[in-house]
Structures are given as C-alpha cells and as structure tokens.
Scaffold this active site. Structure first.
Site, mmCIF file in Angstrom:
data_model
loop_
_atom_site.group_PDB
_atom_site.id
_atom_site.type_symbol
_atom_site.label_atom_id
_atom_site.label_comp_id
_atom_site.label_asym_id
_atom_site.label_seq_id
_atom_site.Cartn_x
_atom_site.Cartn_y
_atom_site.Cartn_z
ATOM 1 N N ASN A 1 0.956 -1.277 -0.121
ATOM 2 C CA ASN A 1 0.283 0.136 -0.085
ATOM 3 C C ASN A 1 0.904 1.269 0.049
ATOM 4 O O ASN A 1 1.740 1.362 0.971
ATOM 5 C CB ASN A 1 -0.938 0.069 1.201
ATOM 6 C CG ASN A 1 -1.762 1.381 1.233
ATOM 7 O OD1 ASN A 1 -2.843 1.531 0.663
ATOM 8 N ND2 ASN A 1 -1.304 2.207 2.132
ATOM 9 N N GLU A 2 0.686 2.087 -0.857
ATOM 10 C CA GLU A 2 1.158 3.350 -1.144
ATOM 11 C C GLU A 2 2.939 3.158 -0.885
ATOM 12 O O GLU A 2 3.448 3.935 -0.108
ATOM 13 C CB GLU A 2 0.995 4.425 -0.019
ATOM 14 C CG GLU A 2 -0.737 4.742 -0.531
ATOM 15 C CD GLU A 2 -1.226 5.841 0.375
ATOM 16 O OE1 GLU A 2 -0.524 6.278 1.157
ATOM 17 O OE2 GLU A 2 -2.353 6.216 0.316
ATOM 18 N N TYR B 1 -6.645 16.149 -0.153
ATOM 19 C CA TYR B 1 -5.169 16.555 -0.202
ATOM 20 C C TYR B 1 -4.681 17.095 -1.211
ATOM 21 O O TYR B 1 -3.813 17.873 -1.215
ATOM 22 C CB TYR B 1 -4.403 15.240 0.033
ATOM 23 C CG TYR B 1 -4.502 14.348 1.342
ATOM 24 C CD1 TYR B 1 -4.581 15.270 2.560
ATOM 25 C CD2 TYR B 1 -4.899 13.283 1.436
ATOM 26 C CE1 TYR B 1 -4.694 14.674 3.880
ATOM 27 C CE2 TYR B 1 -5.383 12.484 2.728
ATOM 28 C CZ TYR B 1 -5.237 13.180 3.650
ATOM 29 O OH TYR B 1 -5.526 12.652 4.955
ATOM 30 N N TRP C 1 -12.661 5.394 2.253
ATOM 31 C CA TRP C 1 -11.854 5.345 3.296
ATOM 32 C C TRP C 1 -12.384 6.511 4.430
ATOM 33 O O TRP C 1 -12.703 7.785 4.103
ATOM 34 C CB TRP C 1 -10.283 6.098 3.016
ATOM 35 C CG TRP C 1 -9.461 5.725 3.868
ATOM 36 C CD1 TRP C 1 -8.948 6.790 4.897
ATOM 37 C CD2 TRP C 1 -8.944 4.341 4.245
ATOM 38 N NE1 TRP C 1 -8.005 6.218 5.756
ATOM 39 C CE2 TRP C 1 -8.076 4.852 5.174
ATOM 40 C CE3 TRP C 1 -9.029 3.385 3.759
ATOM 41 C CZ2 TRP C 1 -7.363 3.844 5.946
ATOM 42 C CZ3 TRP C 1 -8.181 2.285 4.478
ATOM 43 C CH2 TRP C 1 -7.408 2.694 5.390
ATOM 44 N N ASN D 1 -5.401 4.930 -4.536
ATOM 45 C CA ASN D 1 -5.947 5.760 -3.239
ATOM 46 C C ASN D 1 -5.776 7.185 -3.830
ATOM 47 O O ASN D 1 -4.617 7.599 -4.059
ATOM 48 C CB ASN D 1 -5.147 5.494 -2.044
ATOM 49 C CG ASN D 1 -4.812 4.183 -1.580
ATOM 50 O OD1 ASN D 1 -5.722 3.221 -2.153
ATOM 51 N ND2 ASN D 1 -3.862 3.989 -0.646
#
Length: 898
Positions: free
Chosen positions: A447-448, A526, A607, A520
């Site tokens: 993840n990321e 953001y 999320w 994501n």
C-alpha cells in the site's frame, strides 16, 4: 485490449470442535483433536527493562490481572461533543515490551502432540513454557503455533510470553518487522485469542505458517459440474512409518453428501507427506455474493489402516469463480458484479485491537445495513472472525500484508535481507491462513509505496531527494503470491501516480508490479478538485488499458462537532482542525457520482468505515484519530455520509435529514438536504409542507433557501414505501429574536468568533476564499497570522477575494452594515475596490492597506442600508487588483412593520 483474470480458488476455513470453554473451534471432537481456550487469569506487566519473567518461579503477584484478547494501548481522543470512552487520563500510547504470564492446568498427553496457538501477538513475541524457550514470532497480525509437546506437563503449567510493539528504528529489535510506518497505530499485546491444541501423533500439519494444513480450491466450474482440488499436508510424529488414507467429503447445507474422494498416503516416520485429491461436484450451488452466499461443508479425515480417524478438519466451503476484466470490472460466476464497499481497520475506542467476535459482527451488521458488499482489509492481516462473516454474508474481500509506505529505515536505499524475509513470511501466512475463504478475491502485496522522492513528513531520513526502489521487493512478493496461490490475482494500492507535484519530483509506477491496480485518491481533500477524480481514473485506464483498475481509497475527514453552512465557503484544512462533517458528505457525493458512472472499475472502497487510531494526526475534533470514518471510533454516531451510501446502495427504505448535529443555526435561511431512496419525499417545517421531491438524483433531495423561524424549527422528511411511511425528524434552533444580527465569516468554511459567533462564508457569488493563516501539515502546526486592530483575529484572517457579491437574506428594514477588511500582504496603492449596497456606492476606491496603515491590520467600515423584499445585495468591484472582505455584520436598526 482488455484483460480478464479468473480466480476460481475455493475457500476452506479450519473448522474445529473444541473442549468445553474453548474460545473458538478448529477441528473435530476428541480423540482426533481438542482445543482449550487460554483466555482468563493472565498476569500482565508493561516493562521494557524487566528480566527473568520467563522463569516459573518469578513472582508476578503484583501484576495486573487481564484476559486475552488484551492490549495495554488506548489511543485516540475526541476533544468535544458527546461523552466518549477515552479520556485524557486513560490514553496509553506506550510502545514497548509487554509481559504475560499464565498458570494453567493441562491433561496428560498420552502420546498426543501439543501446540500453543496464538491468533496474533503484536508485533513480536517470544514464548516460554515451564521455563523452556519454545520460539518466537515476528509479525503482529498472523496466527502462529509453537510445538509445546516436550515442555507441557500433565497438571499445572506456567506460560510466559514477551510481546514487543516497539516502533521500528535502526538497531531496534523490531527494525525488520513490517509495518515500518503507516497512518495507523500498532497496538501491543496478545490482542487475539490464545489456545492449546492437542492432536494425535499423526495429524494435519500444525506448523504450516499457521494454516489449516488442508487447502481446497475450485479449479473448473460449469453449471453442471465443479472440479475441486484438495491438498492435505500430513505430519507423522511417530517412530514408525504410517500407512493411512485421506478421505474428503463435501456436504451440502442440508447435511447431504454431495461429493467425496479418498487416497492412500504413506507418511514416513518423523516425516511429512502431501496428499492431492480431486472432488467432482454435480450441479453446484454457487456462492453468489450477498444475494446467495451458499456454503457447503468440507470434511477432511486422516484415517489409519484400521479405520480410526486420526485427525479431522471441517470447514465451510463456497464454490465460486471470480474474474477481473479491464472493461467490465469484477465478475462473479461469470456475471458483472459491482463491488462497492469500505476500507476497514480493526480497532475500536475503549478496546484498541483487542476486539471480540461480537464486535466484529456488530461492525459487519453496520456495513450490511449500509448496503456494502466488499471490504478492503487494511493495512495488515485481519483475524478469522471477519473472514468467517464475509463468507457467511457474501462479502468480497481484499486481503493485504503490512507493506505500507516504507520498506527501509534510516535512509537506506535497500531493504535488509531480514525485512525481505519478514515480508515473505507475512505473505505466506496471509495466504495459507485465508486460502480457504470463498470471500477472498485477491492478495494485496503493498500500500502506497510509490511516493518516490515526494516523501510525507512521517517518512524521514532519505538524503538528497533520493528514494529507494520498491520494485525488486514487489516483484518478489508478486511471484511468491502466485506460487502460493495460482488461483487468485495479486493487487496493490498506489497513492501518487498521476498526481501533480513540484518540478523534479520523481514518482515511480508501481502499479505494474501486481495483476490488479488500485488507486488511493483524495481529490478535493489532499490535492486537486473533487471533480478531478473521474478524468484522472480515465487517464490511468488509458495508460494501462489491459490492467483491471479499482479505487482503493477516497474520502475526507468529518468532525461530528464541526459544521459549515456552505461546503464551498472556504478552503478545507486537510491536516488541521477545519474539517466539517458536511464537507465529508460533499466529497463522498461528488466521488460516488464519478465512480458509479465507470463500470470498468473492478471495485471501489471508500476510506474508511470507522474512525481509527493514529498518532500522526491532530485534526478535526480529535487528537490521534483519523476521522475519515463514516462512523465514529466508538460506533455511537453514524455520520451523514453513512446515510448517503445507505440511500444509494441498500434496498431498505432510507430517509435521512442532514445536519442533525448542527442544531444552533447561524443563518435564518438554509438549504435542507435529505438522503432518500423513496420515489417521492416530502419535507415539512413546523407542520407546514415545503413540497415534495421525486426520484432525487443520487438520492439527494434538496429544498433550497428554506427560511427558518425564530426559536425551534422541527423538520420532518417523509417517504412512502409500498404503503409504509418512513420519516426522519430533527430540530434546529434560531435565536428567539427575529432581528438577531447576521454575521458572515468571509472566506471561512467554518465560522469563527472569539466574543461573537459568526457563520461560515455563505450567500456569496464569485470570488475565491483565502486565509492569511498558514495551514497545518504533517509535522508542522498551523501558523496564525499576527493581525492587529481587532479581537476577532480568526475571523479577520480569512477573506474572500476577487470580484464577488453577497445576497444576504435579511428581512425588509433598515440595517447597520459593518465590513471588516485585512490586507494580507500588499502595500498601499496596490489594491483598490468599490463596495455597492443594493445599487448604491457606499465605499469608493477603498485602499485597505493605506487606511489601515499597512498589511495585517484590521479595518472596519460601517454604513446604513435600506432593504426591501429582495434582501441586501453587497457587491465588491475591484478598480485595481482584487477586492477583499473578511467579515460582514448586518444588524437591524428598525424592522419594517408587517
């Protein structure tokens, strides 16, 4: 150009019968296998410096008495609102060594084998039984077993466990244990069940990375027949060889035998053997998601030559085929099946990670009611309870290992061999322990890990903008996953590909390291604007047209005690305190509008399902809590956005008025938004109908510009569902004085006010919201502008800029209008503008910097205005540069007679 991936793996859990009092079941009745829960009467102490506690003679009388599951950590604090479980004085964020000791009685083995089973111990554990060191486990999320045969005594025993959830750092004992970092808190302790398992000397392998020892999957499927492969790993701890048979029987839900197979197995002395069997199932009843999660029962016996059953594994078994198509999305049993669901962390307020099966069942009930049909189990291996429930209720799962954001420490450019091995170990454990679940669709390998050199503040230590390359590790894990399970694809979630960074930022394309893509993306939170999400996904698809694409995270923070009158009224503070609940709803509304129109997406996971603990955030109305959940950390409040998805995803009647926690309203006029899946929805205010809305787009019904009465305002939304009325009722309040002032905090999405309460920016047209303050970021608190000349510094700091107007909804009458201005940075002569009230110039060629004496000095101008039926129109027209205003205050001088 499209790509179709098929996953026909069929799921087998380890079903066991237990001795009385056992916490969970995982095999057949004695004499084949017995399991004894070790839940109660543990002694615990958190102490990094303690030594000697492994000795049976160690004095632990003053230790805390606890029950497993247990964690000492309590993390996350809501700062306002209703009563919550956590208090400032109960918070415990200590990460380090926690010791556990248990005195327990055990039966004589009489030739049997004994294994201690830990469903999880975080993040590392060392185990002693009666002073004998049995071994250790590194990794805080997976089941592990240790052979306790030689150390176990018939009668009293003393078990000692040293757990360590220390934060990884160079040279630390946990330096090579994933996760190295992440936006979630790693709780410590024995936070899942512990048990003692007794088997015969010949048994299914108990030391196969915590797996069942029996693994089954559907290899071919048609309406007439399913072919099921069963692989059994056998262990013979006897002194002599064993000739045995493996017998597999498949029973339908009514208990009728549906298929069977058997094979001879010669197991060498003190050795192992693997048996492979094939079942042919006629007219299979398919596991078909939430509509029909049909489960067979697979029973696998190890039988001696004289017909004695030596060991038995029983498991629910779902027959299904999963496909992943780059054009059609996810396919279940050959048909398109839209996956819509949530990311899910395993903690809850008051318990941390030490949750019970009942807690998990409660969470699942919340998600089922919302209409979800899939869960991304983030960012680590979750327990068996959620997997069992997913099988039972037809949820599709994304499982993943805790390779999150970082894979090196201290600026190292390569992961250590020990870390690589730990990643491989955790992937093997994830797959073998969950191989048999019908619900599991894919194995997430990371993840990321695509930050490149655009490191967030919680990743430090890299020099000269250089970044380690994740691809060698990812490729190794991808190959390992396919070796372990050829029937399921791999997946990973990216954060940064395609984002707009400063010049020179290098962002790698890691998506190609796995079969399935996941993005994501937090547009409007953001980075970027909410409407950017759809075009961005289309661009990713065009870049890799053959790789199935999903959206693995999207959303926004939502503080249930923070509110706005207009979600577009000011900049959002994604790293700070300004995070109103209404903005979270807005982001989800906008995102779902884009996602629902893109059938090529094989899955979407918002999320997050629930607020969760993290120690890198001081945001919204909480400390150490990620508030992007649709439900609060304590599960007591379902936020408005939860009802948005229920109205869109569930078939159950839903009517929900937004804004129930914003009771004391700033303005006399407001839009009323209702989430409703009724064909026709009516809204009443204090018993008076405001009309009906029919087939509302996206299930969002809006009544614009509703004028509230002084005092209490009772709103009721009602819809009829086949003769059954369903309604929602809330109460809002306005000041009892109908002439109460109207105060607007221009440029602010949440109104401020030290001595007087202002509403957020509203009733505007044009312009852009700005602030003289510097917003917070990871590792950097917000910086408040040093404004003089006013006590209302927070109000003065925000402003609207450009060419704009305000249509203030005041009643006819005569008013005093006060405008507050603050020049953020320009010198005299660089900005000038006019202010016009209902067509009359009230301020001409205003130069704020000149009149106030320079930047960051408040200037207030007051004038009178006569207002008719159309309200008060204030226009701000620049003559040089752009107009600005920080606050608008409108007070009645003489209300018109009726």
């Amino acid at each position: 150009m499209r790509r179709l991936l098929l996953a026909t793996a069929m799921t087998v859990l380890i079903a066991t019968l237990t001795t009385p009092g056992a916490a969970r079941a995982e095999s057949a009745a004695p004499p084949t296998r017995a399991e004894m829960s070790l839940a109660d009467n543990w002694r615990f102490r958190q102490d990094d410096a303690l030594s000697g506690a492994e000795s049976p003679s160690f004095n632990d009388r003053d230790w805390q008495l606890v029950a497993a599951p247990h964690t000492w950590n309590r993390v996350g604090l809501y700062l306002a609102g209703p009563e919550h479980t956590h208090k400032a004085e109960t918070i415990n964020k200590t990460q380090g060594v926690g010791w556990y000791r248990l005195a327990f009685a055990a039966p004589k083995l009489e030739g049997r084998r004994a294994y201690l089973q830990f469903d999880a111990a975080s993040r590392a554990a060392k185990v002693w039984l009666n002073g004998v060191y049995l071994g250790e486990h590194q990794g805080g999320f997976s089941r592990f077993r240790l052979d306790a045969t030689d150390a176990l005594r018939g009668g009293q025993n003393l078990l000692a466990v040293r757990t360590d959830n220390s934060k990884p750092a160079p040279g630390a004992a946990t330096a090579d244990i994933l996760p190295l970092t992440g936006d979630f808190f790693v709780h410590g302790g024995l936070y899942r069940p512990v048990s003692l398992v007794l088997t015969n000397s010949a048994h299914f392998d108990m030391l196969d990375f915590g797996g069942a020892g029996v693994y089954a999957r559907t290899t071919t499927l048609s309406p007439a027949k399913a072919e099921i492969q069963v692989r059994a790993k056998l262990r013979n701890d006897r002194a002599g060889a064993l000739n045995a048979r493996v017998v597999v029987k498949l029973y339908d839900a009514a208990g009728r035998l549906a298929a069977q197979a058997d094979t001879a197995s010669a197991i060498p002395a003190k050795g192992a053997h693997e048996a492979l069997l094939a079942l042919s199932l006629a007219d299979p009843h398919l596991w078909n998601g939430v509509a029909d999660p049909y489960l067979y029962r697979l029973e696998t016996d190890l039988v001696s030559a004289d017909g004695k059953v030596l060991d038995r594994m029983t498991t629910p078994f779902g027959v299904r085929q999963m496909g992943f198509d780059s054009d059609r999305g996810f396919l279940l049993n050959g048909k398109p099946y839209r996956l819509r669901g949530v990311g899910y962390h395993q903690d809850r307020e008051g318990k941390g990670w030490a949750i019970s099966p009942a807690d998990v069942e409660d969470d699942m009930a919340t998600l089922r009611e919302m209409g979800a049909n899939t869960i991304r189990l983030t960012h680590y291996q979750h327990g068996q309870a959620i997997h069992d429930l997913a099988d039972k209720y037809g949820f599709v799962l994304w499982d993943e290992i805790p390779l999150v954001s970082a894979w090196t420490l201290g600026g190292a450019m390569e992961p250590t061999p020990a870390l690589i091995e730990n990643a491989r170990q955790q992937l093997k454990e994830l797959i073998r322990q969950n191989y048999n679940h019908a619900s599991v669709a894919s194995w997430g390998i990371a993840n990321e890990v695509d930050f490149g050199n655009s490191f967030p503040a919680f990743l430090t230590g890299y020099k000269d903008g250089k970044a380690p390359d994740p691809m060698p590790l990812l490729k190794s894990l991808n190959a390992l996953a396919h070796q372990e399970d050829p029937g399921r694809p791999t997946a990973l979630a990216t954060c940064c590909e395609g984002r707009v960074f400063a010049a020179g930022v290098d962002v790698p394309t890691t998506a190609e390291a796995a079969d399935l893509g996941g993005a994501n993306r937090y547009f409007g939170w953001y980075f970027g604007a909410p409407d950017d999400l759809g075009p961005h996904l289309d661009a990713l698809r065009a870049k890799r047209p053959r790789q199935p694409l999903s959206v693995t995270e999207y959303g926004a923070g939502g503080g249930v005690t923070i509110h706005t009158d207009d979600v577009l009224g000011g900049p959002i503070d994604s790293r700070g305190r300004t995070q109103p609940e209404e903005y979270e709803s807005y982001i989800h509304e906008t995102a779902w509008a884009a996602l629902s129109q893109r059938p090529y997406l094989w899955g979407t996971w918002l999320w997050n399902a629930f607020d969760f603990a993290t120690t890198i955030r001081h945001e919204g109305d909480a400390d150490d809590i990620n508030t992007k959940g649709l439900v609060t950390y304590d599960r007591k409040i379902r936020k408005d956005a939860w009802y948005f998805y229920k109205a869109n995803w569930a078939t159950t009647p839903t009517v929900h008025i937004n804004g129930r926690r914003y009771v004391d309203r700033a303005y006399p006029v407001t839009d009323v938004r209702v989430y409703s899946n009724g064909a026709t929805t009516e809204l009443t205010l204090n018993g008076r109908s405001l009309g009906s809305r029919v087939d509302c787009p996206q299930r969002i019904c809006v009544w614009p510009a509703v004028r509230l009465a002084p005092g209490e305002n009772v709103l009721v939304a009602r819809a009829d569902f086949g003769g059954r009325p369903v309604e929602d009722r809330i109460t809002w309040r306005r000041p009892a004085d109908p002439a109460a002032p109207l105060r607007i905090d221009a440029g602010a999405i949440v109104g401020a006010g030290k001595t007087t309460t202002f509403g957020s920016d509203a009733f505007f047209k044009g312009g852009e919201a700005q602030s003289a303050n510097t917003p917070a970021d990871y590792g950097r608190p917000a910086a408040r502008a040093q404004i003089s000349g006013t006590d209302e510094i927070d109000v003065a700091a925000s402003y609207r800029q450009g060419r704009f107007a305000y249509a203030a909804p005041v009643a006819p009458g005569r008013y005093s209008v006060s405008l507050t201005f603050v020049e953020p940075k320009l010198a005299s002569g660089e900005r000038r503008f006019d202010v016009v009230a209902n067509g009359a110039h009230v301020l001409a060629d205003l130069d704020v910097s000149a009149e106030a004496g320079g930047p960051l000095k408040a200037l207030k101008k007051t004038f009178e205005a006569c207002v008719g039926d159309q309200g008060l129109m204030l226009e701000f027209a620049p003559t040089k540069g752009e107009a600005i205003v920080s606050a608008i205050e409108i007070s009645s001088l003489l209300a018109s007679k009726p």
